[in-house]
Write an enzyme that holds these catalytic residues in place. Structure first.
Site, PDB file in Angstrom:
ATOM      1  N   PRO A 185       0.798  -1.227   0.000  1.00  0.00           N
ATOM      2  CA  PRO A 185       0.000   0.000   0.000  1.00  0.00           C
ATOM      3  C   PRO A 185       0.833   1.281   0.000  1.00  0.00           C
ATOM      4  O   PRO A 185       1.897   1.333   0.622  1.00  0.00           O
ATOM      5  CB  PRO A 185      -0.815  -0.105   1.299  1.00  0.00           C
ATOM      6  N   ASN A 186       0.311   2.251  -0.710  1.00  0.00           N
ATOM      7  CA  ASN A 186       0.875   3.607  -0.816  1.00  0.00           C
ATOM      8  C   ASN A 186       2.151   3.690  -1.653  1.00  0.00           C
ATOM      9  O   ASN A 186       2.669   4.781  -1.888  1.00  0.00           O
ATOM     10  CB  ASN A 186       1.123   4.234   0.572  1.00  0.00           C
ATOM     11  N   ARG A 241       5.179  10.966  -2.464  1.00  0.00           N
ATOM     12  CA  ARG A 241       5.007  10.617  -1.060  1.00  0.00           C
ATOM     13  C   ARG A 241       6.301  10.821  -0.261  1.00  0.00           C
ATOM     14  O   ARG A 241       7.327  10.200  -0.584  1.00  0.00           O
ATOM     15  CB  ARG A 241       4.628   9.129  -1.029  1.00  0.00           C
ATOM     16  N   TYR A 244      11.461   8.647   0.977  1.00  0.00           N
ATOM     17  CA  TYR A 244      11.386   7.651  -0.098  1.00  0.00           C
ATOM     18  C   TYR A 244      11.975   8.114  -1.430  1.00  0.00           C
ATOM     19  O   TYR A 244      12.000   7.349  -2.383  1.00  0.00           O
ATOM     20  CB  TYR A 244       9.917   7.224  -0.293  1.00  0.00           C
ATOM     21  N   ASN A 267       7.780  -5.783  -1.167  1.00  0.00           N
ATOM     22  CA  ASN A 267       7.810  -4.675  -0.222  1.00  0.00           C
ATOM     23  C   ASN A 267       6.385  -4.583   0.330  1.00  0.00           C
ATOM     24  O   ASN A 267       5.510  -4.002  -0.309  1.00  0.00           O
ATOM     25  CB  ASN A 267       8.220  -3.363  -0.899  1.00  0.00           C
ATOM     26  N   ALA A 272       3.232  -0.797   4.639  1.00  0.00           N
ATOM     27  CA  ALA A 272       2.674  -0.734   6.005  1.00  0.00           C
ATOM     28  C   ALA A 272       2.216  -2.106   6.506  1.00  0.00           C
ATOM     29  O   ALA A 272       2.210  -2.357   7.717  1.00  0.00           O
ATOM     30  CB  ALA A 272       1.523   0.263   6.039  1.00  0.00           C
ATOM     31  N   GLU A 317      12.161 -10.017   1.408  1.00  0.00           N
ATOM     32  CA  GLU A 317      11.469  -8.790   1.849  1.00  0.00           C
ATOM     33  C   GLU A 317      12.383  -7.592   1.600  1.00  0.00           C
ATOM     34  O   GLU A 317      13.560  -7.642   1.957  1.00  0.00           O
ATOM     35  CB  GLU A 317      11.159  -8.915   3.348  1.00  0.00           C
ATOM     36  N   HIS A 373      12.724  -3.125   1.645  1.00  0.00           N
ATOM     37  CA  HIS A 373      12.206  -1.806   2.032  1.00  0.00           C
ATOM     38  C   HIS A 373      13.118  -0.728   1.476  1.00  0.00           C
ATOM     39  O   HIS A 373      14.343  -0.888   1.480  1.00  0.00           O
ATOM     40  CB  HIS A 373      12.143  -1.657   3.559  1.00  0.00           C
ATOM     41  N   ARG A 409      13.805   3.761  12.145  1.00  0.00           N
ATOM     42  CA  ARG A 409      12.616   4.614  12.175  1.00  0.00           C
ATOM     43  C   ARG A 409      11.795   4.364  13.442  1.00  0.00           C
ATOM     44  O   ARG A 409      12.314   3.874  14.441  1.00  0.00           O
ATOM     45  CB  ARG A 409      11.824   4.403  10.880  1.00  0.00           C
TER      46      ARG A 409
HETATM   47  C1  DQA Z   1       8.420   0.839   3.610  1.00  0.00           C
HETATM   48  C2  DQA Z   1       8.535   1.078   5.118  1.00  0.00           C
HETATM   49  C3  DQA Z   1       7.190   0.919   5.794  1.00  0.00           C
HETATM   50  O1  DQA Z   1       7.309   1.142   7.193  1.00  0.00           O
HETATM   51  C4  DQA Z   1       6.196   1.926   5.238  1.00  0.00           C
HETATM   52  O2  DQA Z   1       4.919   1.720   5.816  1.00  0.00           O
HETATM   53  C5  DQA Z   1       6.132   1.918   3.765  1.00  0.00           C
HETATM   54  C6  DQA Z   1       7.362   1.744   2.991  1.00  0.00           C
HETATM   55  C7  DQA Z   1       9.741   1.107   2.866  1.00  0.00           C
HETATM   56  O3  DQA Z   1       9.857   0.666   1.724  1.00  0.00           O
HETATM   57  O4  DQA Z   1      10.647   1.757   3.403  1.00  0.00           O
HETATM   58  O5  DQA Z   1       5.078   2.147   3.179  1.00  0.00           O
HETATM   59  O6  DQA Z   1       8.068  -0.512   3.384  1.00  0.00           O
END
Ligand code: DQA
Length: 146
Positions: free
Chosen positions: A9-10, A17, A22, A73, A76, A97, A99, A106
């Site tokens: 998501p997002n 964003r 990011y 990825n 959230a 996984e 990120h 964080r």
């Molecule tokens: C994320 C880190 C997560 O905590 C966050 O909710 C994201 C992006 C990252 O790629 O750094 O949406 O997965």
């Protein structure tokens, strides 16, 4: 070799964003970059982004027998989703996984991942390059098993 890249998501908002965290790279820029590296590795890639936990679960389930490895990825959902964890477990497809940010640097709530325990490994904090490292890691893992 078929690799599925899942963006949670997002991540469709990348570029707009929180650029301080990011960066300015968009999701399609990231997919284009992955594609270039995948071609050089002789790997076929499929890309999937969803803001919905259930759609991600269904996509993982439907990958059984079609996909050799997953780079995910979970965004959230990393920090909340037992369902995505169980989907990976139930298909047993090797998964890495990734990120963009270093989740361990964080907020406390980002420092727990439900997905890490069912992944081969985690790559976190290298920006867009986390995906490239993830792709190389999963490819190397699958080749070494053949
Ligand atoms: C994320 C880190 C997560 O905590 C966050 O909710 C994201 C992006 C990252 O790629 O750094 O949406 O997965």
């Amino acid at each position: 070799m078929n690799i599925l890249i899942i963006h949670g998501p997002n991540l469709n908002m990348l570029g707009k964003r929180e650029p301080d965290i990011y960066g300015n790279t968009t999701l399609s820029d990231i997919n284009n970059l992955i594609e270039i590296v995948a071609n050089s590795l002789n790997v076929k890639t499929e890309y999937f982004q969803s803001n919905s936990e259930g759609e991600i679960v269904t996509k993982i389930q439907n990958s059984l027998g079609k996909i050799d490895g997953i780079v995910i990825n979970p965004a959230a959902y990393t920090h909340t989703s037992v369902a995505i964890r169980d989907a990976i477990l139930s298909t047993d497809i090797p998964t890495v996984e990734v990120h963009i940010s270093n989740i361990y640097k964080r907020e406390k709530f980002r420092q727990n991942s439900y997905v890490s325990g069912v992944s081969l490994g985690v790559i976190s904090g290298f920006g867009t390059y986390s995906y490239i490292l993830g792709l190389k890691a999963i490819t190397n893992h699958i080749k070494s098993k053949k």
